[in-house]
Design an enzyme around this catalytic site. Structure first.
Site, PDB file in Angstrom:
ATOM      1  N   TYR A   1      -4.462 -24.695 -45.741  1.00  0.00           N
ATOM      2  CA  TYR A   1      -5.286 -23.981 -44.770  1.00  0.00           C
ATOM      3  C   TYR A   1      -4.600 -22.745 -44.207  1.00  0.00           C
ATOM      4  CZ  TYR A   1      -8.526 -27.844 -44.845  1.00  0.00           C
ATOM      5  OH  TYR A   1      -9.437 -28.782 -45.251  1.00  0.00           O
TER       6      TYR A   1
ATOM      7  N   GLN B   1     -10.663 -38.124 -36.507  1.00  0.00           N
ATOM      8  CA  GLN B   1     -11.361 -38.722 -37.630  1.00  0.00           C
ATOM      9  C   GLN B   1     -11.313 -40.238 -37.610  1.00  0.00           C
ATOM     10  OE1 GLN B   1      -9.983 -36.916 -41.291  1.00  0.00           O
ATOM     11  NE2 GLN B   1      -9.848 -34.937 -40.301  1.00  0.00           N
TER      12      GLN B   1
ATOM     13  N   TYR C   1      -1.997 -38.467 -59.206  1.00  0.00           N
ATOM     14  CA  TYR C   1      -3.093 -37.501 -59.160  1.00  0.00           C
ATOM     15  C   TYR C   1      -2.692 -36.164 -58.540  1.00  0.00           C
ATOM     16  CZ  TYR C   1      -5.984 -41.064 -61.157  1.00  0.00           C
ATOM     17  OH  TYR C   1      -6.497 -41.990 -62.038  1.00  0.00           O
TER      18      TYR C   1
ATOM     19  N   GLU D   1     -12.577 -33.472 -55.183  1.00  0.00           N
ATOM     20  CA  GLU D   1     -12.404 -34.095 -56.489  1.00  0.00           C
ATOM     21  C   GLU D   1     -13.251 -35.352 -56.681  1.00  0.00           C
ATOM     22  OE1 GLU D   1      -7.600 -33.004 -56.527  1.00  0.00           O
ATOM     23  OE2 GLU D   1      -8.265 -35.061 -56.906  1.00  0.00           O
TER      24      GLU D   1
ATOM     25  N   HIS E   1      -7.390 -38.091 -41.778  1.00  0.00           N
ATOM     26  CA  HIS E   1      -7.204 -38.577 -43.146  1.00  0.00           C
ATOM     27  C   HIS E   1      -6.800 -40.054 -43.206  1.00  0.00           C
ATOM     28  CE1 HIS E   1      -6.537 -34.282 -44.950  1.00  0.00           C
ATOM     29  NE2 HIS E   1      -7.568 -34.338 -44.103  1.00  0.00           N
TER      30      HIS E   1
END
Length: 387
Positions: A281, A102, A270, A260, A168
């Site tokens: 997962y 990513q 949060y 979200e 991420h």
């Protein structure tokens, strides 16, 4: 709590979303439906779509005052693109990027006062001591004679700690209305616990000065948090924008479900990975958000996932019925998603099928909505009202 999904299904979902977690949805508001809305227009989309240009795995874009665009590509290229999309000039001067998994050359945003100072802020994933992480840079855009480059490029901030893995990173940038601070997202790097670690910047929304110095929430700093932390308990934060009233909206990918939309408030937790409207997962459950649990619940959430990528608060006149609403790109959902915003409240609006993964959403100078498709040959599409 949702029943755990089979491991095979979880694996398929993970493959479907190359953002390192599978499609993500916001954490739950107890009264919120868990079913994404379908397209509300039986007669087709309420806008017309025109292809402007194509790119090699684009990640983000921003408009210059003259309607040209800066576009970043996953492998590490930044391009200066003409308003009509016909000319794409490579921008020299960007640092080396680690684009595995990513990783990417990520967000790009013009500084306050760009017309005078020509400063550009951008983020990217890089390798360094201890592993990999996301960093924030600033440079001055110079373009003359058909060439473009970033001058005086300076690294302002990097996530801590650097860790192994390629997922991420997050890396979204938003300037505060005061023009004196910027907000920068650091994902939890698929490591879960750093999102709750006060010393780490991972899994956090950060506030920095324009020079990259930590300027986090003073109350958290007094509690021993890293001095840049503004809010915490986040997962993979791929959208960040202020509305005209000064509210900061953020979207993040949940785990298996639970994407979200959050209203970011200084000092709030949060919840991730202690609570989520999704599950791990591997099928392990995560407690849902619940009233009184001590965590800040999302304003909107999705289950199954939409895999949100990119976020704007729409302020233009081309679509007056949507002014003030949030628009989010959908990756696994292959959609453009509208969230109806009313002050500090939000509810699901429309989910417009686009036929391709949508990585980025931007508002053009003329009030048109622009979206970048994900992947090789990803198109820049301009959306305008139907006549």
């Amino acid at each position: 709590m949702r029943a755990p999904l089979a491991l095979a299904v979880a694996a398929i979902a993970l493959i479907a979303c190359n953002d390192g977690g599978a499609p993500s949805d916001p954490a739950p508001v107890p009264t919120q439906s868990t079913t994404p809305t379908a397209s509300p227009t039986s007669g087709g989309l309420p806008f017309q779509t025109a292809a402007v240009a194509t790119f090699d795995s684009p990640w983000a874009m921003t408009f210059l005052p003259d309607a040209r665009m800066l576009v970043t590509q996953k492998a590490g290229q930044m391009l200066l693109v003409s308003a009509d999309g016909k000319t794409k000039t490579p921008v020299a001067g960007t640092p080396a990027v680690d684009s595995e998994g990513q990783g990417a050359l990520m967000d790009v945003v013009l500084a306050p006062g760009f017309a005078q100072n020509r400063l550009v802020y951008f983020s990217a994933s890089i390798a360094g001591p201890g592993g990999k992480g996301v960093a924030l840079w600033r440079g001055r855009l110079a373009d003359t004679g058909g060439t473009a480059r970033l001058e005086n490029v300076t690294e302002l901030f990097r996530a801590t700690p650097f860790v192994d893995g390629d997922g991420h990173y997050s890396g979204r940038i938003a300037f505060a209305p005061d023009g004196q601070h910027l907000f920068f997202t650091n994902g939890e790097r698929q490591k879960l616990d750093p999102a709750q670690d006060p010393k780490a910047t991972l899994g956090k929304v950060l506030r920095l000065t324009l020079d990259g110095r930590p300027a986090g929430d003073p109350a958290l700093t007094q509690k021993g948090f890293h001095p840049a932390v503004w809010s915490y308990g986040h997962r993979n934060l791929l959208g960040l924008a202020f509305d005209p009233a000064g509210n900061l909206w953020e979207q993040e990918m949940g785990p298996q479900g639970g994407d979200e939309i959050n209203l970011i408030v200084a000092g709030r937790n949060y919840g991730y990975p202690k609570v989520s409207n999704g599950d791990h997962y591997d099928g392990r459950p995560i407690p849902d958000h619940a009233p009184g649990d001590g965590f800040e619940a999302p304003k909107v959430w999705w289950n199954p996932s939409i895999s949100p990528g990119g976020l704007i608060v729409y302020t233009g006149d081309a679509f007056p019925q949507w002014k003030g609403d949030v628009f989010v790109g959908g990756l696994s959902s292959e959609a453009l998603i509208r969230v109806d915003v009313n002050g500090t409240s939000a509810t699901k609006g429309d989910q417009f099928p686009m036929g391709n993964r949508i990585r980025e959403v931007e508002q053009g100078p003329d009030g048109a909505i622009y979206v970048l498709e994900d992947g090789e040959g990803g198109r820049l599409l301009k959306l305008t009202p139907k006549a």
